[in-house]
Design an enzyme around this catalytic site. Structure first.
Site, PDB file in Angstrom:
ATOM      1  N   LYS A 151      20.673   2.275 -19.587  1.00 26.60           N
ATOM      2  CA  LYS A 151      20.249   3.652 -19.839  1.00 26.60           C
ATOM      3  C   LYS A 151      21.302   4.437 -20.623  1.00 26.60           C
ATOM      4  CE  LYS A 151      20.074   4.321 -15.357  1.00 26.60           C
ATOM      5  NZ  LYS A 151      20.865   3.174 -14.833  1.00 26.60           N
ATOM      6  N   GLU A 195      28.021  -1.423 -12.104  1.00 26.70           N
ATOM      7  CA  GLU A 195      27.047  -1.012 -13.131  1.00 26.70           C
ATOM      8  C   GLU A 195      27.663  -0.009 -14.098  1.00 26.70           C
ATOM      9  OE1 GLU A 195      23.946   0.674 -10.778  1.00 26.70           O
ATOM     10  OE2 GLU A 195      23.432  -1.204  -9.803  1.00 26.70           O
ATOM     11  N   PRO A 196      28.733  -0.364 -14.804  1.00 28.23           N
ATOM     12  CA  PRO A 196      29.352   0.604 -15.707  1.00 28.23           C
ATOM     13  C   PRO A 196      28.465   0.918 -16.909  1.00 28.23           C
ATOM     14  CG  PRO A 196      30.335  -1.563 -16.001  1.00 28.23           C
ATOM     15  CD  PRO A 196      29.387  -1.683 -14.847  1.00 28.23           C
ATOM     16  N   TYR A 209      22.691  17.701 -21.017  1.00 27.22           N
ATOM     17  CA  TYR A 209      22.256  16.808 -19.929  1.00 27.22           C
ATOM     18  C   TYR A 209      23.404  16.072 -19.261  1.00 27.22           C
ATOM     19  CZ  TYR A 209      17.676  17.483 -22.031  1.00 27.22           C
ATOM     20  OH  TYR A 209      16.539  18.037 -22.540  1.00 27.22           O
ATOM     21  N   ASP A 210      24.436  15.767 -20.051  1.00 29.33           N
ATOM     22  CA  ASP A 210      25.509  14.946 -19.490  1.00 29.33           C
ATOM     23  C   ASP A 210      26.784  15.769 -19.271  1.00 29.33           C
ATOM     24  OD1 ASP A 210      26.405  12.353 -18.652  1.00 29.33           O
ATOM     25  OD2 ASP A 210      27.593  12.225 -20.482  1.00 29.33           O
ATOM     26  N   TYR A 229      25.224   8.295 -23.331  1.00 24.25           N
ATOM     27  CA  TYR A 229      24.180   9.296 -23.037  1.00 24.25           C
ATOM     28  C   TYR A 229      23.984  10.248 -24.217  1.00 24.25           C
ATOM     29  CZ  TYR A 229      25.075   7.260 -18.521  1.00 24.25           C
ATOM     30  OH  TYR A 229      25.247   6.357 -17.502  1.00 24.25           O
ATOM     31  N   HIS A 267      26.405   4.478  -5.905  1.00 27.35           N
ATOM     32  CA  HIS A 267      26.862   5.027  -7.192  1.00 27.35           C
ATOM     33  C   HIS A 267      27.542   6.346  -6.872  1.00 27.35           C
ATOM     34  CE1 HIS A 267      27.209   6.460 -11.213  1.00 27.35           C
ATOM     35  NE2 HIS A 267      26.523   5.466 -11.737  1.00 27.35           N
TER      36      HIS A 267
HETATM   37  C1  LIG Z   1      21.820   3.336 -11.037  1.00 28.26           C
HETATM   38  C2  LIG Z   1      22.845   3.653 -12.076  1.00 28.26           C
HETATM   39  N1  LIG Z   1      23.772   2.723 -12.353  1.00 28.26           N
HETATM   40  C3  LIG Z   1      24.713   2.923 -13.298  1.00 28.26           C
HETATM   41  C4  LIG Z   1      24.748   4.091 -14.021  1.00 28.26           C
HETATM   42  C5  LIG Z   1      25.816   4.233 -15.070  1.00 28.26           C
HETATM   43  O1  LIG Z   1      26.751   5.167 -14.702  1.00 28.26           O
HETATM   44  P1  LIG Z   1      28.053   5.423 -15.567  1.00 28.26           P
HETATM   45  O2  LIG Z   1      27.641   5.626 -16.966  1.00 28.26           O
HETATM   46  O3  LIG Z   1      28.648   6.632 -14.952  1.00 28.26           O
HETATM   47  O4  LIG Z   1      28.940   4.236 -15.387  1.00 28.26           O
HETATM   48  C6  LIG Z   1      23.816   5.105 -13.754  1.00 28.26           C
HETATM   49  C7  LIG Z   1      23.861   6.385 -14.481  1.00 28.26           C
HETATM   50  O5  LIG Z   1      23.106   7.284 -14.291  1.00 28.26           O
HETATM   51  C8  LIG Z   1      22.829   4.873 -12.751  1.00 28.26           C
HETATM   52  O6  LIG Z   1      21.879   5.784 -12.477  1.00 28.26           O
END
Ligand SMILES: Cc1ncc(COP(=O)(O)O)c(C=O)c1O
Length: 474
Positions: free
Chosen positions: A65, A268-269, A320-321, A376, A194
């Site tokens: 995402k 999950e970076p 948003y971010d 993002y 998270h």
């Molecule tokens: C379920 C989940 N995992 C991982 C991420 C990634 O987070 P980050 O970009 O802070 O590492 C997000 C971000 O919204 C998320 O919702």
């Protein structure tokens, strides 16, 4: 190989360069009017290696995402990363690269039924949940799923807190959900949390790991065979961010609470991999001087700069971010910085990128550079009011390309290479310019010895500073 419109080209760079040098070269072409990104694949590779070096036990599952640019996810796939997908379309994108389903976690605790069925058909078994309803839905559509309970574990301060939306309470709710899953005959294999995106607090990871340990015990008592811990995202991604401190907290917590190597640890970076790899270039296409009264009732002049990307495009990240973006003039100036504001191109007054900044005076036509813009930004950008979403110009240093091109899915068969006729001073292709000429007379989607590019080292030194490569990803 047939080169399609939507395929991305990678410019292979030799000699010393920076993304800002690449921007200068593109701008110096003279006919550039649209905003664009320079994406440095090397930054992604360096960050992957840094992660592996600092947290060898933790497998990164990139959060798609954050930025679903095909070249970024393909590079991560080539390096061996796993992926966190939140929807059917994200699973489709990642499996279309050839990534095996066991390298994917469907990490959305509130999934649509059709997406669960798609996940089952694609062989993506690992998925998160945090509610009773989700368990019942999974029981109906994918009873063989391997479930990961998502608990709430919030950092004290985060750019985007997530706990208000996802994660069950580890004490009040999780033990009951684990028992319900067992009663339903569902298999829970792990715990995830998270801490919030852009977390400012590192100790929070230790708390999450400790809670996960307690829930491993509770789940085992309920009859589950626990074998996965997912420490989520939240890792900083800017050029000056540091992974070492958070890595130490996580490593220590794992040694204390999960010393057994039989438990698989994943994370999950998102922004950690995406942010610093993308540098945005925008052009000042209009400006206006405004005078207002300051606190001492004196006249104060202020310049409004209008640039060709705004909050409906890349700078949606400001809204948003909650990102704090910084403008740098492409051409440094010794002139004193003056009060100004930076506005996007649309006709909406909400379209303000920087309400209050200081820049040396910029003429119309000047370019501004914005670093760390890969997280993002692109996936949320829209062409509102007719202003295009910036294109991405990917670049990579030659030595790295020589390795990457042999890694699946970036095999040599997916590259076509040509040397610019104008020699070492030629700029990289502009984002809007047509494909550069290819030395290969015909393109086929199958690898063939005749279509293989010559090794970089074999190129005439005089003509080898910039090598154009067209990358057609599967
Ligand atoms: C379920 C989940 N995992 C991982 C991420 C990634 O987070 P980050 O970009 O802070 O590492 C997000 C971000 O919204 C998320 O919702």
């Amino acid at each position: 190989m047939k080169v399609l419109q939507e395929e991305q080209r990678v410019t292979v760079m030799e000699g010393p360069w920076t993304p800002v040098d690449v921007i200068k070269q593109i701008v110096d072409e003279g006919n550039q009017e649209d905003p664009f990104y320079v994406m440095d694949l090397g930054e992604v590779v360096n960050r992957y290696h840094r992660w592996k070096e600092l947290m060898p036990r933790v497998e990164p599952f990139y959060a798609v995402k954050c930025n679903d640019d095909k070249l970024l996810v393909s590079t991560l796939a080539a390096l061996g990363a796993g992926f966190d997908c939140a929807s059917k379309a994200e699973i489709e994108l990642i499996t279309s690269l050839g990534v095996k389903p066991d390298r994917i976690i469907f990490a959305n605790p509130a999934k649509m039924a059709s997406h669960i069925r798609y996940s089952a058909a694609a062989g993506v078994d690992l998925m998160t949940f945090d509610s009773e309803i989700e368990l019942l839905k999974i029981k109906q559509h994918m009873p063989h799923a391997q479930l990961v309970i998502r608990i709430r574990c919030d950092a004290a301060v985060a750019q985007c807190p997530l706990g208000i939306k996802f994660g069950c309470d580890p004490v009040a709710e999780a033990p009951r959900l684990l028992k319900l899953a067992a009663v339903l005959g569902l298999e829970v294999v792990g715990v995830s949390f998270h801490v919030g995106s852009g977390a400012a607090d590192t100790e929070v990871y230790a708390r999450g790991v400790q809670w996960a340990r307690a829930l491993f015990t509770a789940a085992t008592r309920a009859g589950h065979h626990m074998r996965l811990l997912d420490v989520g995202g939240g890792f900083a991604g800017g050029s000056h961010s540091c992974l070492a401190q958070v890595a130490q907290v996580i490593n220590n917590a794992l040694e204390t609470h999960f010393p057994e190597r039989s438990v698989r640890i994943i994370a999950e970076p998102g922004r950690y991999f995406a942010a610093a790899a993308y540098t945005l270039a925008t052009m000042v296409h209009a400006k206006r001087e405004v005078t207002s009264k300051d606190n001492a009732n004196e006249d104060e002049t202020h310049t409004m700069y209008f640039v060709n990307d705004g909050v409906y495009g890349s700078f949606n990240c400001v809204l948003y971010d909650h990102q704090q973006v910084v403008a740098e003039p492409l051409i440094p100036s010794r002139a004193a910085p003056r009060p100004c504001s930076v506005w996007g191109p649309s006709c909406d007054a909400l379209d303000c990128v920087l309400p209050s900044a200081f820049l040396p005076p910029q003429p119309a036509g000047a370019w501004l550079v914005w670093r760390d813009m890969g997280a993002y930004t692109l996936p949320v950008a829209s062409p509102f009011n007719g202003f295009p979403v910036p294109r991405v110009v990917p670049v990579v240093r030659a030595a790295l390309w020589a390795v990457l091109k042999d890694l699946w899915p970036l095999t040599e068969a997916h590259f076509v290479q040509s040397v610019p006729a104008a020699g070492p001073q030629s700029p990289p292709p502009s984002p809007s310019s047509p494909s550069p000429p290819s030395p290969t007379p015909s393109h086929s989607s199958e690898p063939s010895p005749s279509s293989s590019p010559p090794p970089i080292a074999a190129l005439d030194d005089h003509h080898s500073r910039l090598v154009f490569v067209e990358c057609a990803l599967k």
